[in-house]
Scaffold this active site. Structure first.
Site: not given
Length: 449
Positions: A13, A18, A106, A317, A350
């Site tokens: 919460a 920061r 966190d 990818r 590619y």
């Protein structure tokens, strides 16, 4: 070992000011996964019956992140301290009887084994009121201190600002993580006050209420590292990466320059894999045994089979499937494409939306033209086919097994097996033309002074 039902409350919460970010603090990623999801993944190993995340601002972001994960959301509208935040989970835990773990969104690296140890201590014969997770940092700084006996029974918990010089000399600090029985938790929260400078209700205050004593167990400091700023996020990332690199090498991976390799939370590497410097693993990468990944390569959403060789400066990818002993060389990009066993794309190419057969060779500068500005199309290249340098294969197109496409070709129609395909004008030579052109241009330049 405890066998009581488990509920988990995760506090998320805080405003996170920061971080200076529109993204909720607990959704900032470590190793490619939001901190909150790291924590929930560890919690899942304990098979909790209920999970509650207490949020304030940014509720919609958190709800989206945990959608489909059987996580209840509780809201702390006013920021009145950690004790008040835990109290907001009361309704979500209605009817629950068992143990409750209180974690912080966190503080993402705490291990499931540490959580289990807290619960085991809670169920030990002396049945402490609560179990607090302590740690011993290199610099205790302004952390609250825990004064405990040799059995881990807490005599006193004190904030640094209120501690005596003797108490400040104690190195055991309070992480804020706690385990409490559900039958005690909300009763204890009702008993704490907010007679402090901030006027807030602090969760650790339940430990020092009169009655049964509480206990502490210890964790390594890295496990309880919290994130309140971008710098601290980078620090937690660095700790996670260092441990993952050590784990990889312990499991049989060679990292030539470990500090330069970046792992993702779900990276899987087999034995005898060699990873050269400055390699990045994004989400969803699986690498089999005996693969070499050369320097400066980037892999994401790709699988690499045994004996393959990637890079240097290669990019895989999502959807890239590299077969056994295949080669993806320098400055080659592969996207949503399969390279069969022993297939090679060695230079400057590619390969997108394609299937390349076993043993096929893709020459330097080849591209599969898979996109017309609206839709994607597939290229099929058969086994043993040879695609000459600087060729463009305009999808949808199929090159048959064993076919050869001459260098510089722009292929727009299918090529049958074992055929030669040449798509370029006949070469002409005009004798003396270059000399005459130079003389003409020099004269023109001179006339303009």
């Amino acid at each position: 070992m405890t066998t009581r039902p488990l509920a988990v409350i995760i506090l998320a919460a805080g405003q996170g000011t920061r971080m200076k970010s529109a993204r909720h603090k607990v959704l900032h990623p470590v190793a490619g996964r939001p901190m909150l999801l790291h924590l929930l993944a560890s919690v899942a190993e304990l098979a909790p019956q209920r999970q509650v995340v207490v949020v304030g601002a940014g509720r919609d972001q958190v709800e989206t992140a945990v959608a489909g994960m059987d996580v209840a959301i509780a809201v702390q509208d006013r920021q009145l301290g950690t004790g008040h935040a835990v109290a907001q989970a009361h309704d979500a835990l209605a009817g629950f009887a068992g143990d409750v773990l209180i974690l912080y969104g966190d503080v993402p690296l705490v291990r499931a084994a540490t959580m289990r140890a807290m619960l085991d201590r809670l169920s030990r014969g002396d049945e402490p009121r609560a179990v607090v997770l302590g740690f011993r940092p290199d610099d205790a700084a302004a952390y609250g201190r825990i004064i405990a006996d040799g059995q881990g029974v807490i005599g006193k918990m004190v904030e640094y600002k209120d501690a005596s010089e003797t108490e400040r000399a104690v190195t055991l600090c309070n992480s804020g993580l706690m385990a409490v029985r559900s039958t005690d938790l909300f009763v204890l929260l009702d008993r704490i006050g907010n007679d402090n400078a901030a006027g807030e209700y602090y969760l650790p205050d339940i430990v020092m209420l009169p009655g049964a004593p509480s206990a502490v167990i210890e964790a390594e400091a890295w496990e309880v590292a919290g994130v309140n700023s971008r710098a601290e996020l980078a620090g937690v990332e660095a700790m996670w990466q260092a441990r993952r690199r050590a784990e990889a090498m312990r499991d049989g991976v060679t990292l030539i320059a470990p500090d330069t390799v970046h792992f993702c939370h779900d990276t899987v590497l087999g034995r005898d894999v060699v990873v050269e410097p400055n390699v990045v693993f994004g989400p969803g990468v699986s690498v089999a045994d005996n693969v070499v990944i050369h320097a400066f390569s980037h892999l994401e959403g790709a699988s690499v089979a045994s004996g393959a060789e990637i890079g240097p400066y290669a990019r895989l990818r999502p959807g890239a499937v590299i077969g056994p002993k295949a080669k993806v060389g320098n400055f080659v990009e592969v996207k949503k494409a399969q390279l069969g066993e022993g297939a090679k794309a060695n230079h400057l190419s590619y390969i997108g939306d394609a299937v390349v057969g076993a043993g096929a060779n893709i020459g330097a500068g080849t591209i599969t033209c898979n996109y017309d500005g609206f839709l994607k199309y597939q290229t099929q290249i058969g086994e043993g086919a040879f695609i000459g340098s600087n060729s463009a294969l305009v999808a949808p197109v199929s090159i048959g097994a064993g076919a050869i496409v001459g260098a510089g070709s722009v292929v727009t129609r299918d090529v049958e097996a074992d055929a030669l395909c040449l798509v370029r004008p006949e070469q002409r030579g005009l004798s003396g033309w270059a000399k005459r052109f130079r003389e003409k241009m020099k004269a023109r330049k001179a006339s303009k002074g």
